[in-house]
Design an enzyme around this catalytic site. Structure first.
Site, PDB file in Angstrom:
ATOM      1  N   HIS A  25       0.868  -1.210   0.000  1.00 34.80           N
ATOM      2  CA  HIS A  25       0.000   0.000   0.000  1.00 34.80           C
ATOM      3  C   HIS A  25       0.887   1.236   0.000  1.00 34.80           C
ATOM      4  O   HIS A  25       1.493   1.570   1.023  1.00 34.80           O
ATOM      5  CB  HIS A  25      -0.882  -0.003   1.251  1.00 34.80           C
ATOM      6  N   HIS A  27       1.416   5.442  -1.798  1.00 36.52           N
ATOM      7  CA  HIS A  27       1.043   6.567  -2.672  1.00 36.52           C
ATOM      8  C   HIS A  27       2.328   7.133  -3.269  1.00 36.52           C
ATOM      9  O   HIS A  27       3.177   7.639  -2.520  1.00 36.52           O
ATOM     10  CB  HIS A  27       0.342   7.669  -1.874  1.00 36.52           C
ATOM     11  N   ARG A  29       2.078   9.237  -6.039  1.00 34.35           N
ATOM     12  CA  ARG A  29       1.681  10.499  -6.721  1.00 34.35           C
ATOM     13  C   ARG A  29       1.998  10.461  -8.219  1.00 34.35           C
ATOM     14  O   ARG A  29       2.157   9.398  -8.801  1.00 34.35           O
ATOM     15  CB  ARG A  29       2.326  11.722  -6.052  1.00 34.35           C
ATOM     16  N   LYS A 111      -9.605  -0.507  -5.205  1.00 36.21           N
ATOM     17  CA  LYS A 111      -9.556   0.210  -3.933  1.00 36.21           C
ATOM     18  C   LYS A 111     -10.893   0.885  -3.665  1.00 36.21           C
ATOM     19  O   LYS A 111     -11.405   1.626  -4.502  1.00 36.21           O
ATOM     20  CB  LYS A 111      -8.441   1.276  -3.996  1.00 36.21           C
ATOM     21  N   HIS A 148     -10.395   1.203   2.419  1.00 33.59           N
ATOM     22  CA  HIS A 148     -10.144   2.266   3.419  1.00 33.59           C
ATOM     23  C   HIS A 148     -11.341   2.201   4.364  1.00 33.59           C
ATOM     24  O   HIS A 148     -12.429   2.645   4.024  1.00 33.59           O
ATOM     25  CB  HIS A 148     -10.032   3.641   2.743  1.00 33.59           C
ATOM     26  N   HIS A 186      -4.366  -0.426   6.237  1.00 39.38           N
ATOM     27  CA  HIS A 186      -3.814   0.418   7.320  1.00 39.38           C
ATOM     28  C   HIS A 186      -4.683   0.404   8.576  1.00 39.38           C
ATOM     29  O   HIS A 186      -5.189   1.442   9.001  1.00 39.38           O
ATOM     30  CB  HIS A 186      -3.561   1.846   6.842  1.00 39.38           C
ATOM     31  N   LEU A 231      -4.706   9.571   7.915  1.00 40.59           N
ATOM     32  CA  LEU A 231      -6.018   8.936   8.027  1.00 40.59           C
ATOM     33  C   LEU A 231      -5.918   7.479   7.605  1.00 40.59           C
ATOM     34  O   LEU A 231      -5.298   7.200   6.576  1.00 40.59           O
ATOM     35  CB  LEU A 231      -7.034   9.667   7.146  1.00 40.59           C
ATOM     36  N   ASP A 259       1.563   2.776   3.492  1.00 43.15           N
ATOM     37  CA  ASP A 259       0.700   3.951   3.311  1.00 43.15           C
ATOM     38  C   ASP A 259       1.534   5.233   3.272  1.00 43.15           C
ATOM     39  O   ASP A 259       1.080   6.292   3.708  1.00 43.15           O
ATOM     40  CB  ASP A 259      -0.382   4.048   4.399  1.00 43.15           C
ATOM     41  N   ALA A 275      -3.541  15.087   5.248  1.00 42.06           N
ATOM     42  CA  ALA A 275      -3.290  13.837   5.979  1.00 42.06           C
ATOM     43  C   ALA A 275      -2.256  13.013   5.226  1.00 42.06           C
ATOM     44  O   ALA A 275      -2.356  12.868   4.004  1.00 42.06           O
ATOM     45  CB  ALA A 275      -4.587  13.054   6.100  1.00 42.06           C
TER      46      ALA A 275
HETATM   47  O1  DOR Z   1      -3.222   9.855   5.508  1.00 39.74           O
HETATM   48  C1  DOR Z   1      -3.582   9.510   4.399  1.00 39.74           C
HETATM   49  N1  DOR Z   1      -3.057  10.040   3.280  1.00 39.74           N
HETATM   50  N2  DOR Z   1      -4.554   8.580   4.316  1.00 39.74           N
HETATM   51  C2  DOR Z   1      -5.104   8.271   3.127  1.00 39.74           C
HETATM   52  O2  DOR Z   1      -5.990   7.461   3.118  1.00 39.74           O
HETATM   53  C3  DOR Z   1      -4.690   8.956   1.894  1.00 39.74           C
HETATM   54  C4  DOR Z   1      -3.343   9.492   1.993  1.00 39.74           C
HETATM   55  C5  DOR Z   1      -2.983  10.469   0.880  1.00 39.74           C
HETATM   56  O3  DOR Z   1      -3.247  10.155  -0.283  1.00 39.74           O
HETATM   57  O4  DOR Z   1      -2.418  11.522   1.185  1.00 39.74           O
HETATM   58 ZN    ZN Z   2      -3.291   5.131   1.620  1.00 40.48          ZN
END
Ligand code: DOR
Ligand code: ZN
Length: 359
Positions: A25, A27, A29, A111, A148, A186, A231, A259, A275
């Site tokens: 998991h 990100h 970008r 997702k 999520h 997460h 989050l 995450d 977040a």
């Molecule tokens: O803290 C988080 N950031 N939780 C998520 O579910 C998304 C992520 C984000 O893409 O920044």
């Molecule tokens: Zn995530």
């Protein structure tokens, strides 16, 4: 496949050689940010499940194919790294698109973001009932659903949103789709740990490095710390302890998912801060430190490298990596694009260092 622990005179291991881990998991970008962050992940991990919450989100096989190409173009050629793509579920998504993308090997999983739950989730699902035909298809073809798990109702306290999601949504999904492969992403609560443990083998969970390290009080210790805001938000200490127990238990239901979610320092230190915790640069160092504190280094390989592939029906990576018991100073900030990102553990010293991949 058994991890090798080289012991020092005091009988504590000085090196750990394990199958190369995957990140289930993350990100990474897009555009300049993608180019700036993806090699932190590709340096340590063989594969990673790529989150689809771009703006606009990845909702078609074609978009996922193009995103995968951009990711691979941004990965340094010295890394052997495979991005595993996911489809962002919306109320109107066509099950045929998902089935075709999965059959073509473009999508590994879907997702589910409840609409409004987190960053770029506005196009998410407003009512689980709306995607029942999709879940039907996924169950039939053996495609994993990544969740999520938070309700979004404003009247539910932010610290209760995961537990209420289990009662209201998760239990229903499991009852109506008993064979659906599901990853509770997460997880942050004892309720989630218990739920996963009590469910069948088709239900698993990822656990982040940061939810193993701090509880909700840390977010407010000595003033508000926006770099610990993510989050689902961290919960009380009893929940952190339940997560540590689950991660280090050896149960194949729990596996690594960082995450890692980079945001610029300006986006974090703002009147309405984003977040996300950027933990990719020292992810394995963080997990190793936690497993060491729990006297569970022998369980790290299962959690980081074996349980995830087993759940997804993939072979573990062929390579091994080495972690060494050496202090590493984590930089306070990282220069990224024209700004900085504050990495998780920034300014701290961790006792384990990732020293590389053995070929
Ligand atoms: O803290 C988080 N950031 N939780 C998520 O579910 C998304 C992520 C984000 O893409 O920044
Ligand atoms: Zn995530």
């Amino acid at each position: 496949m058994i991890s090798k622990l080289r012991k020092s005179a005091k009988n504590t291991p000085t090196h750990l050689t394990i199958t190369q881990p995957d990140d289930w998991h993350v990100h990474v970008r897009d555009s300049e940010m993608l180019a700036a962050v993806v090699n932190f992940t590709a340096r340590q991990f063989g594969r990673a499940i790529i989150m689809p919450n771009l703006a606009p989100p990845i909702t078609s096989a074609q978009a996922a194919r193009e995103y995968r190409t951009r990711i691979l173009a941004a990965v340094d050629e010295k890394h052997d790294f495979t991005p595993l793509m996911t489809c962002y579920l919306t109320d109107n998504i066509d099950p045929k698109e998902i089935e075709a993308g999965f059959a073509q090997g473009v999508f590994t999983a879907c997702k589910l973001y409840p609409a409004g739950a987190t960053t770029n989730s506005d196009h998410g699902v407003t009512d689980i009932q709306n995607i029942y035909p999709v879940l039907e298809t996924m169950q039939r073809i053996g495609m994993p659903l990544l969740i999520h798990g938070e309700v979004t109702d404003a009247d539910i306290d932010i610290f209760d949103r995961e537990a209420v999601f289990i009662e209201r949504v998760m239990s229903k999904i499991i009852k109506d789709f008993p064979a659906l492969k599901t990853v509770f992403e997460h997880i942050t609560t004892k309720q989630a740990v218990d739920f996963v443990q009590e469910s069948g083998a088709n239900i698993a969970a990822t656990i982040t490095p940061h939810h193993l390290v701090y509880n909700r009080s840390a977010i407010f210790a000595g003033g508000i710390n926006p770099h610990l805001y993510c989050l689902p938000i961290a919960k009380r200490e009893l929940h952190r302890l339940a997560l540590r127990k689950a991660a280090t238990s050896g149960s194949s239901k729990f596996f690594l998912g960082t995450d890692s979610a980079p945001h610029s320092v300006e986006a974090k230190q703002s009147a309405c801060g984003c977040a996300g915790v950027f933990n990719a640069p020292y992810a394995l160092e963080s997990y190793a430190a936690t497993f060491d504190q729990e006297n569970a280094l022998d369980k790290l390989e299962g959690f980081a490298s074996l349980h995830g592939p087993h759940f997804y029906g993939l072979e573990p990576n062929k390579c091994k990596i080495v972690l060494e018991r050496t202090n590493i100073e984590i930089p306070k900030t990282l220069d990224i694009m024209d700004t900085q990102i504050i990495p998780f553990h920034g300014g701290e010293v961790l006792g384990w260092t990732f020293t590389g991949i053995l070929s």
